[in-house]
Design an enzyme around this catalytic site. Structure first.
Site, PDB file in Angstrom:
ATOM      1  N   ASP A 326      -9.789   1.125  10.198  1.00 34.03           N
ATOM      2  CA  ASP A 326      -9.484  -0.033   9.371  1.00 34.03           C
ATOM      3  C   ASP A 326     -10.713  -0.319   8.501  1.00 34.03           C
ATOM      4  O   ASP A 326     -11.822   0.089   8.839  1.00 34.03           O
ATOM      5  CB  ASP A 326      -9.189  -1.228  10.289  1.00 34.03           C
ATOM      6  CG  ASP A 326      -8.664  -2.423   9.528  1.00 34.03           C
ATOM      7  OD1 ASP A 326      -8.071  -2.221   8.461  1.00 34.03           O
ATOM      8  OD2 ASP A 326      -8.856  -3.557   9.990  1.00 34.03           O
ATOM      9  N   ASP A 611      -7.408  -4.105  14.608  1.00 34.86           N
ATOM     10  CA  ASP A 611      -7.673  -5.409  15.205  1.00 34.86           C
ATOM     11  C   ASP A 611      -6.453  -6.311  15.257  1.00 34.86           C
ATOM     12  O   ASP A 611      -6.451  -7.316  15.952  1.00 34.86           O
ATOM     13  CB  ASP A 611      -8.803  -6.136  14.462  1.00 34.86           C
ATOM     14  CG  ASP A 611      -8.510  -6.303  12.974  1.00 34.86           C
ATOM     15  OD1 ASP A 611      -7.392  -5.944  12.542  1.00 34.86           O
ATOM     16  OD2 ASP A 611      -9.391  -6.783  12.243  1.00 34.86           O
ATOM     17  N   ASP A 615      -1.614  -3.175  14.318  1.00 37.94           N
ATOM     18  CA  ASP A 615      -2.297  -1.929  14.666  1.00 37.94           C
ATOM     19  C   ASP A 615      -1.927  -1.409  16.050  1.00 37.94           C
ATOM     20  O   ASP A 615      -2.169  -0.242  16.367  1.00 37.94           O
ATOM     21  CB  ASP A 615      -3.821  -2.128  14.629  1.00 37.94           C
ATOM     22  CG  ASP A 615      -4.329  -2.467  13.243  1.00 37.94           C
ATOM     23  OD1 ASP A 615      -3.861  -1.837  12.283  1.00 37.94           O
ATOM     24  OD2 ASP A 615      -5.191  -3.354  13.117  1.00 37.94           O
TER      25      ASP A 615
END
Length: 864
Positions: A326, A611, A615
């Site tokens: 990410d 996070d 995800d």
């Protein structure tokens, strides 16, 4: 109904058979019966007994159980008790590990709002969120958590934090207008709200369009059920090894038993030979040694901000060939920061900006005064964009509190997501001045003049082009741009929307969430280690690409694509093209799983960071799921195998190096255990073929395998890395433990130990069968203790780093052996001959040391 963002209010009411007064009580009850409660479903959980029983479903364990039964039937009750105790201990450990596993659906359920306000039959009422149904009219205001998915009917400056779903922490300004686009990623559906999202500002009236497992949160729960946790390379290697070893053991045991019967040893003695062989061959301590080795690795990583939840993930890190990361907070600082500013005729760099220089002074003052944020010591309060402006003021040498004291706010027009502007009124230099900030495209269209170093001038076509050109240049660099303007108001009065016209342009301020200082170095380390870094983000492609280029993820020849492009790719196309794509922007949870699977189908071990709730499915699908400890949701932490306590990409790279070292140590431990066991097998087979007495009892072999062998194997797991692990390429995950080179080492080392063990056996055979058994047992045990030094690495012990644990393990093992040989009370339990003297002890030491001496001399001779 599909593509709800394109539907009008009337179409929505018709489609869901509802209206502004909501559903009647009876209709709501019928729909609750039809659609079910508004909650996430949960799969059936395994019971404790079922999980405990599954721990015995292993061929090596079955062989040991059979050996224990045979041992009991032939009078070896002590051996049976020890074997069963070991198996139960391992099963208990496995059961405990299982129930520490994943609780993602529980965390998802916990995110649901307990109560919600709806309109039913024209009345506003509070109901339990589980009773909400499609067609309900839901009322949202600041502080609420959306209890279901819905389409916004009426919008009053609604701002929603959708970070749990999109991964982006910035509040989203919502609208209630129709969006005509055919395809639209979740993050751009501005007229929709989704279950689990937090209302941070404003209020809205929403038509509920989906509940329970039909919501976007429910789809994630479905994905998590379909996402399969991957077995690690070590698990696959050990499983393959166990199967092969089991087949070999069964075959040899059958041959030894048949030979015994053929030689008229009697079925009982033949069975005892077979039991001794099975116990000698099976490395009982292997499972525990591997588990402890992984646990040691987790302790090392915890000190470096990586908490490992699933032990076997430690070793998988050493095989990782792709890290899908990410952007926000992992590769970047997760704090908006001003990078540049523009006033007519000049671009200012934030690093060298001086708040006393005009016209930058006026621009900074505008950014501070038309601002609701605050900074208290290190705490930033308010919208990240606004606190970034205050931090810029400080960096330029000014103080926002002094500016605000000098020019107090008199009136204001709060920010509105429809007009995308905010205005405040102040008395400045004797005049009432309205300061306005907002989206550059909206505000620039309202400017009729511009402030320059020479004063205020009319907005000409040339000046307008210059501003738009600079705005486009900032945007192309992935910067988020805010525009500022001002206007003289005749008196201190209430501001109206009509006042936000005929403005004077002051300047532009461009900001971004900058990369972490260490990100570029960590990405470079990744590439050096043969690992491909990939960015997957919910942010826009331009912003993501700018960051990716700066830190080295997006290189010449690499591609950056958006989720909409990915949507039109088949799985086969993605598998072919995934190697060329380094940046994915505006992606959905389904996209993330597809990307991870595409890499896995190309034979790669994929790590995935995240996070948000969005995800979690991909974290579970990945070989190594890595959650953020600071910004991560509980759902993402539950789904992950590893949690970063500092949310830092560089920590992942350190963990990879540790993972490689852990695998090397575990493989050396396995080499130590198997080479010693091979020696035992060879001795049992040889004595069987030669018609000699039993060389070991089951209890003696269990003593070696479980006590004296375990300590050196553990010591090997404490070895420090001997070289630069990041200069090595990731090991092939398809490569098993039993490679050709590994087998050669086993044969050589096991053969040497077997030879000296037979020397001890024949030395004792001259006295008695019991003495022969004693000498063989003691020589094998001590030889394996010495062999622990050989298995610390491939170099001679003179060139290895110090490892006091090896010396400690050798000392304890030797003391235990001498206790068995020297304490008369233990002789019966371990079948030790009372004829053992000091001379025989010296022979045992001499025979046992010989293999280690030869192996070490060989390494010194080869310059290792």
């Amino acid at each position: 109904m599909e593509k709800l963002w394109r539907k009008s209010k009337e179409e929505l009411f018709a489609g869901f058979k509802t209206g502004e007064h909501g559903l009647s009580g009876m209709e709501a009850a019928q729909r609750l019966e039809k659609y079910g409660e508004n909650k996430l479903q949960e799969g059936k959980q395994k019971g404790v007994l079922q999980v405990f029983a599954e721990q015995f479903a292993d061929l090596l364990v079955v062989i040991l159980i059979i050996a224990a039964i045979i041992s009991a039937l032939t009078g070896g009750l002590e051996g049976t008790i020890v074997i069963i105790a070991v198996l139960i201990m391992n099963a208990v450990l496995g059961t405990v590990q299982h129930f520490k596993a994943q609780k993602s659906l529980d965390s998802l359920k916990a995110m649901s709002a307990p109560h919600a306000r709806v309109i039913r039959g024209g009345d506003k009422m509070d109901i339990s969120s589980i009773h909400i149904v499609p067609g309900d009219i839901l009322l949202l205001e600041a502080g609420d958590v959306a209890a279901a998915d819905g389409r916004i009917l009426e919008n009053y400056s609604l701002q929603v934090n959708e970070s749990a779903l999109t991964g982006e922490s910035e509040n989203v300004n919502k609208i209630n207008e129709i969006i005509e686009k055919e395809e639209l990623p979740l993050g751009d559906r501005l007229n929709m709200v989704y279950s689990g999202s937090l209302v941070s500002y404003g209020r809205a009236v929403v038509l509920v369009t989906a509940t329970g497992m039909d919501t976007e949160m429910g789809k994630i729960a479905h994905l998590m059920e379909s996402a399969q946790e991957k077995t690690t390379p070590l698990q696959r290697s050990l499983d393959d090894f166990s199967k092969k070893l089991s087949i070999i053991i069964l075959a040899i045991c059958a041959v030894v038993f048949a030979l015994g019967v053929w030689r008229n040893m009697g079925i009982g003695n033949a069975l005892m030979f077979a039991v001794a062989l099975a116990v000698a061959a099976i490395p009982e301590a292997l499972s525990s040694i591997v588990t402890i080795g992984l646990a040691i690795g987790t302790q090392k990583m915890a000190k470096e901000n990586a908490i490992i939840k699933k032990l076997r993930a430690v070793e998988s890190l050493g095989s990782v060939s792709v890290i899908c990361s990410d952007k926000t907070g992992t590769l970047t600082q997760n704090r908006m920061t001003v990078q540049k500013a523009f006033t007519m005729g000049r671009v200012w760099d934030a690093e060298g900006a001086d708040a006393e220089e005009s016209p930058l002074k006026e621009l900074i003052e505008s950014s501070v005064l038309c601002n609701d944020g605050a900074i208290h010591e290190e705490s930033h309060v308010g919208d990240p964009t606004e606190t970034a402006l205050l931090a810029f003021c400080r960096k330029a040498g000014s103080n926002e509190n002094e500016v605000r004291s000098a020019y107090p706010r008199l009136k204001e027009l709060p920010f509105d997501s429809d007009r995308k502007l905010m205005s405040t009124l102040h008395q400045m230099d004797g005049a009432y001045t309205m300061l306005t900030k907002g989206a550059s495209d909206v505000l620039l269209a309202r400017c009729v003049s511009a402030k320059t170093a020479d004063g205020i001038v009319l907005m000409t076509e040339e000046l307008s082009e210059e501003i738009h050109r600079q705005n486009a240049a900032f945007s192309s660099q992935g910067l988020r741009v805010l525009a500022f303007a001002e206007k003289i108001i005749s008196e201190d009065r209430i501001l109206t929307l009509e006042d936000e016209k005929d403005l004077t342009f002051v300047g532009l301020i461009a900001m971004m969430d900058p990369p972490r200082v260490e990100s570029a170095a960590a990405v470079a380390d990744c590439r050096r280690a043969g690992i491909r870094p990939v960015m997957i983000t919910g942010d826009h492609k331009v912003t993501a690409s700018a960051i990716a280029k700066e830190i080295g993820i997006l290189q010449e020849g690499d591609r950056a694509i958006e989720g909409s492009e990915l949507e039109h790719m088949t799985d086969e196309q993605l598998k072919e093209e995934v190697k060329d794509i380094s940046v994915y922007a505006r992606v959905s949870p389904e996209h993330k799983i597809r990307i991870v699977r595409a890499w896995q189908e190309n034979g790669c071990i994929a790590a995935m960071t995240g996070d948000g709730v969005n995800d979690a499915p991909a974290l579970k699908q990945a070989d190594i799921g890595i959650a953020m400890g600071i910004t991560g949701t509980e759902v993402s932490k539950d789904a992950a195998a590893m949690i970063l306590t500092d949310d830092n990409f560089a920590t992942i790279v350190k963990a990879v190096a540790n993972g490689r070292n852990v695998y090397t140590n575990i493989k050396n431990s396995i080499q130590f255990l198997l080479s010693g066991n091979l020696a035992g097998i060879l001795v049992v087979v040889f004595t069987s073929l030669m018609g000699l007495p039993l060389p070991f009892t089951a209890v003696q072999l269990l003593f070696i395998n479980l006590l004296t062998d375990s300590l050196p194997a553990l010591a090997v797991n404490m070895e420090q890395p001997t070289g630069d692990l990041l200069n090595q390429k990731p090991r092939d995950p398809q490569e098993g433990i039993l490679t050709k080179d590994f087998m050669k080492k086993l044969a050589l080392q096991g053969g040497l130990i077997a030879i000296v063990t037979m020397m001890g056996f024949y030395s004792g055979l001259a006295v008695s069968d019991r003495m022969a058994c004693t000498m063989a047992f003691a020589t094998l045990c001590l030889a394996r203790l010495f062999h622990g030094f050989n298995c610390r690495g491939t170099r001679s012990i003179f060139r290895l780093p110090s490892n006091p644990y090896s010396w400690g393990a050798f000392a304890i093992g030797t003391v235990l052996l001498m206790a068995v040989l020297g304490i008369t009370g233990l002789h019966r339990l371990f079948d030790i001959s009372n004829a053992l003297t000091g001379m025989y002890i010296l022979k045992i030491v001499g025979f046992a040391f010989l293999p280690t001496l030869l192996i070490q001399l060989s390494r010194v001779a080869r310059g290792k």
